[in-house]
Every structure is written in C-alpha cells, then in structure tokens.
Design a protein around this motif. Structure first.
Motif, PDB file in Angstrom:
ATOM      1  N   ALA A 138       3.907   0.566 -10.583  1.00  0.00           N
ATOM      2  CA  ALA A 138       3.027  -0.412  -9.689  1.00  0.00           C
ATOM      3  C   ALA A 138       2.563  -1.572 -10.648  1.00  0.00           C
ATOM      4  CB  ALA A 138       1.776   0.504  -9.536  1.00  0.00           C
ATOM      5  N   VAL A 179      -5.012   9.362  -7.072  1.00  0.00           N
ATOM      6  CA  VAL A 179      -3.663   8.607  -6.343  1.00  0.00           C
ATOM      7  C   VAL A 179      -2.317   9.120  -7.133  1.00  0.00           C
ATOM      8  CG1 VAL A 179      -4.856   6.625  -5.575  1.00  0.00           C
ATOM      9  CG2 VAL A 179      -3.712   6.409  -7.758  1.00  0.00           C
ATOM     10  N   LEU A 226       3.915  -1.910  -5.571  1.00  0.00           N
ATOM     11  CA  LEU A 226       2.607  -1.325  -5.392  1.00  0.00           C
ATOM     12  C   LEU A 226       1.636  -1.958  -6.318  1.00  0.00           C
ATOM     13  CD1 LEU A 226       3.347   2.773  -5.041  1.00  0.00           C
ATOM     14  CD2 LEU A 226       2.420   0.958  -3.354  1.00  0.00           C
ATOM     15  N   THR A 232       0.643  -1.257  -0.012  1.00  0.00           N
ATOM     16  CA  THR A 232       0.056   0.033   0.118  1.00  0.00           C
ATOM     17  C   THR A 232       0.957   1.415   0.162  1.00  0.00           C
ATOM     18  OG1 THR A 232      -0.060   0.037   2.493  1.00  0.00           O
ATOM     19  CG2 THR A 232      -1.905  -1.166   1.120  1.00  0.00           C
ATOM     20  N   ARG A 233       0.182   2.155  -0.470  1.00  0.00           N
ATOM     21  CA  ARG A 233       1.085   3.549  -0.458  1.00  0.00           C
ATOM     22  C   ARG A 233       1.804   3.901   1.031  1.00  0.00           C
ATOM     23  NH1 ARG A 233      -0.827   6.884  -4.626  1.00  0.00           N
ATOM     24  NH2 ARG A 233       0.581   8.550  -4.040  1.00  0.00           N
ATOM     25  N   ASP A 234       1.279   3.622   2.116  1.00  0.00           N
ATOM     26  CA  ASP A 234       1.836   3.871   3.589  1.00  0.00           C
ATOM     27  C   ASP A 234       2.744   2.914   3.674  1.00  0.00           C
ATOM     28  OD1 ASP A 234       0.096   1.996   4.185  1.00  0.00           O
ATOM     29  OD2 ASP A 234      -1.302   3.131   5.330  1.00  0.00           O
ATOM     30  N   ARG A 235       2.799   1.682   3.224  1.00  0.00           N
ATOM     31  CA  ARG A 235       3.890   0.554   3.577  1.00  0.00           C
ATOM     32  C   ARG A 235       3.534   0.154   5.052  1.00  0.00           C
ATOM     33  NH1 ARG A 235       4.715  -1.169  -1.494  1.00  0.00           N
ATOM     34  NH2 ARG A 235       5.908   0.405  -2.644  1.00  0.00           N
ATOM     35  N   GLU A 243      -7.398   1.940  -1.157  1.00  0.00           N
ATOM     36  CA  GLU A 243      -6.897   2.584   0.071  1.00  0.00           C
ATOM     37  C   GLU A 243      -7.948   2.451   1.141  1.00  0.00           C
ATOM     38  OE1 GLU A 243      -5.841   6.817  -0.891  1.00  0.00           O
ATOM     39  OE2 GLU A 243      -3.737   5.880  -1.972  1.00  0.00           O
TER      40      GLU A 243
END
Length: 349
Positions: free
Chosen positions: A198, A171, A136, A91-94, A161
C-alpha cells in the motif's frame, strides 16, 4: 468561421499536451489540466472519499458536459480512436468509481482517445496501463483519529473504508513494514516482490494534495529488494549521474510545450518522437533552434526547422553520406525528397 471560445482553447491546449505526453487523452486529463478538478480532490475521489467526480469539481455539471463535448469534437477531428476504460477505486473492494450521479453520462467520462497510428503491441500496452488496478492507499493523518473498527485512538496510520477510518490492525496491514520514498529502484523491487502493499500518503494543506511518503510492503520482500539493489549498485549510480547531468541542461517545461506544438503542426508525428525532438532541441546552451528567440516563442517556422533537422538525421541517409565524404550541400540536395515525404505524412492526422 465561428470564433473559438476561451473554453475551447483551454480544452484543446490541455488535450494536446496530454496526447503528446502519453499518446492518449482522457476527460480527466482535460479537467485537471484546465483546473476544474484539483489533483488533491481527484485523490479523494480515487480513494472512495467522494461519491462521484462531479461532487469535487469546481464547476457545474453543465460546464463539465460542455468541456467533454469540446474534447469529443476535437478528438474526432484529429482521427483519435475512442476506448472506454474501467476506473476501479483504490479501496479494498476495488469498486467501480463513478464520475457522475447520472448513468447516462458515465461513458463520456470513461472514454479515452488514443492515437490511430499505434501498433497493436503499443495499443495493448497502453490499454493495460489504462486499466491497471490502482494502488491501495494508507493515510498518515494530520490529527488524532478513532478507529471505526476497534475504537482505538493511538494509531499512526489509517485506511479509509465505508464505515470510516480503520487502523492497520483492523485492516490486516499491521504485519507490513514501512519503506520511505526516495530510492526508486528499491521501492520498485520491493513492491514487485510483495504480495500485499500500500502507498502511504499525507495531506499537504498548503498545496491541497496528498504527498507520497513511502510504501508498506512485506518484510521478506524488502529484504529481497535490498539484496538485488546491492548487487547492481555501481551500475545504477552511473545511470543516476548521467540522468542528473541531462536534467541540469534540460528545460522540461519548454520540452512539453514544444512537443505539443510539434503535435499540433504535425499530427501524424508519433508522440514519443515529438518528445524526443523537444528534448533534443531544448537543451540549454545547445545553440539549437529550440533555444533561439523564435524557438522559445514556438514560432511555427522555427518548430518546423527543428522537425526537419530531426528527420534529416533520423529518417534519411544524410549522416552516412557525410561519413563517406559527400559535401554537406550535395547531401542535403539528395535527401530533400525523403524529408518532404516524411513531413507530408506527418502533416496528416
């Protein structure tokens, strides 16, 4: 002697195959290997669409704990080294992925067991691979969706998300271009050159998994990758031809089973060597031990003969003796002690 349970046999078999294949074994390898966590649901979990792995498992928490305890006992008996590994989400926030709802059980799920005979460099490489941040992921939906950011319903790709599905514009992925799967060299080079990328996947309902469709990369990175591929196209074509010919005569499923049996009989044999022996003896039409009826049945004596043949050619001066005119029987007599030393070492964990 206490009888071995059906679950213990399944766990040990899955663990042995994973160890032979990749030089380490993880709880996730075992749970997917015995079918308790389908790969498609593992993908959901890795992409943050499940609160923890227990939520997508096909069995109870207690059964998962039983499997992990069997794995721990087996790995300790094999002399494997434990190492706790991080699991960041795709995910974007890892964010860190969770295996359980209870903190006390997390470390058991995160513990990977590695072979004790790895060199420091091999261990560093393996650790880096295990802790690698996942790609991603962008999904091609199977039905229309509403973007949780802008409310549009005409998007053809989405990223999940916490608030729900988001279109690529929301995004900040709409500047990337799509590279279809199929050309391994082009994909590898484009991904390496792209600062942002991604993986694009689509859910396959019949197989209950996500199929990889391609990659989103920067346009400039794709241009650079195409230039690089054009410069060495002939060499890669020759390599592909050689690999195709090799695959045509290689029984890959048998190689995996044979390598696992070699590792069971000779736990000190390096995993890459066990795989190499399996590949060498498992070629269709080769007439080698691995293609005999006993070899196909993984008879211990036949497997041992395959290992001895490899040691004879790779770890002794046998081939040099033959090249210098030494009679075959005499050469084998000279190297008998050398073979015994290697086999004795390999029989030790």
């Amino acid at each position: 002697m206490q009888p071995v349970s059906k679950l213990e046999r399944r766990v040990v078999d899955a663990a042995g195959q994973a160890l032979a294949r990749q030089r380490y074994v993880s709880p996730l390898d075992v749970l997917t290997g015995i079918g308790w966590v389908p790969p498609g649901l593992v993908t959901d979990w890795r992409q943050g669409r499940a609160p923890h792995l227990e939520a997508v498992a096909a069995v109870t928490v207690d059964r998962l704990a039983d499997a992990l305890e069997i794995l721990r006992r087996w790995a300790s008996a094999q002399g494997l080294r434990p190492e706790v590994v991080e699991y960041p989400a795709a995910t974007r926030d890892r964010r860190p992925l969770r295996f359980t709802a209870a903190d006390a059980s997390e470390e058991a799920f995160r513990t990977h067991w590695t072979r004790p005979d790895l060199t420091d460099r091999q261990r560093e490489t393996l650790t880096a691979r295990q802790n690698k941040v996942p790609d991603l992921v962008v999904v091609q939906p199977t039905r229309e969706f509403t973007c949780a950011g802008c409310g549009r319903t005409d998007g053809d790709l989405l990223m999940m998300e916490d608030a729900g599905p988001h279109c690529l514009t929301c995004v900040d992925f709409d500047h990337l271009v799509f590279l279809p799967a199929g050309d391994t060299a082009l994909t590898r080079r484009a991904k390496k050159a792209s600062r942002l990328s991604a993986v694009v996947v689509r859910h396959n309902r019949s197989r209950r998994r996500y199929d990889r469709l391609g990659l989103l990369v920067e346009a400039a990175a794709l241009d650079e990758a195409e230039r690089q591929c054009l410069s060495d196209e002939d060499a890669r074509a020759r390599r592909r031809d050689r690999d195709r010919e090799r695959r045509e005569v290689l029984d890959e499923s048998f190689v995996v089973k044979l390598a696992a049996e070699i590792t069971r009989l000779f736990p000190g044999c390096p995993p890459d060597r066990a795989t190499a022996i399996g590949e060498h003896t498992g070629l269709r039409g080769s007439g080698r031990v691995g293609r005999s009826a006993a070899g196909r049945a993984l008879d211990p004596e036949a497997v041992t003969r395959a290992v001895i043949a490899s040691v004879r050619h790779e770890d002794t001066g046998y081939d040099d003796m033959l090249m210098n005119g030494v009679p075959r029987d005499e050469a084998r007599t000279r190297i008998r002690d050398d073979i015994d030393r290697v086999l004795t070492a390999w029989r030790q964990p």
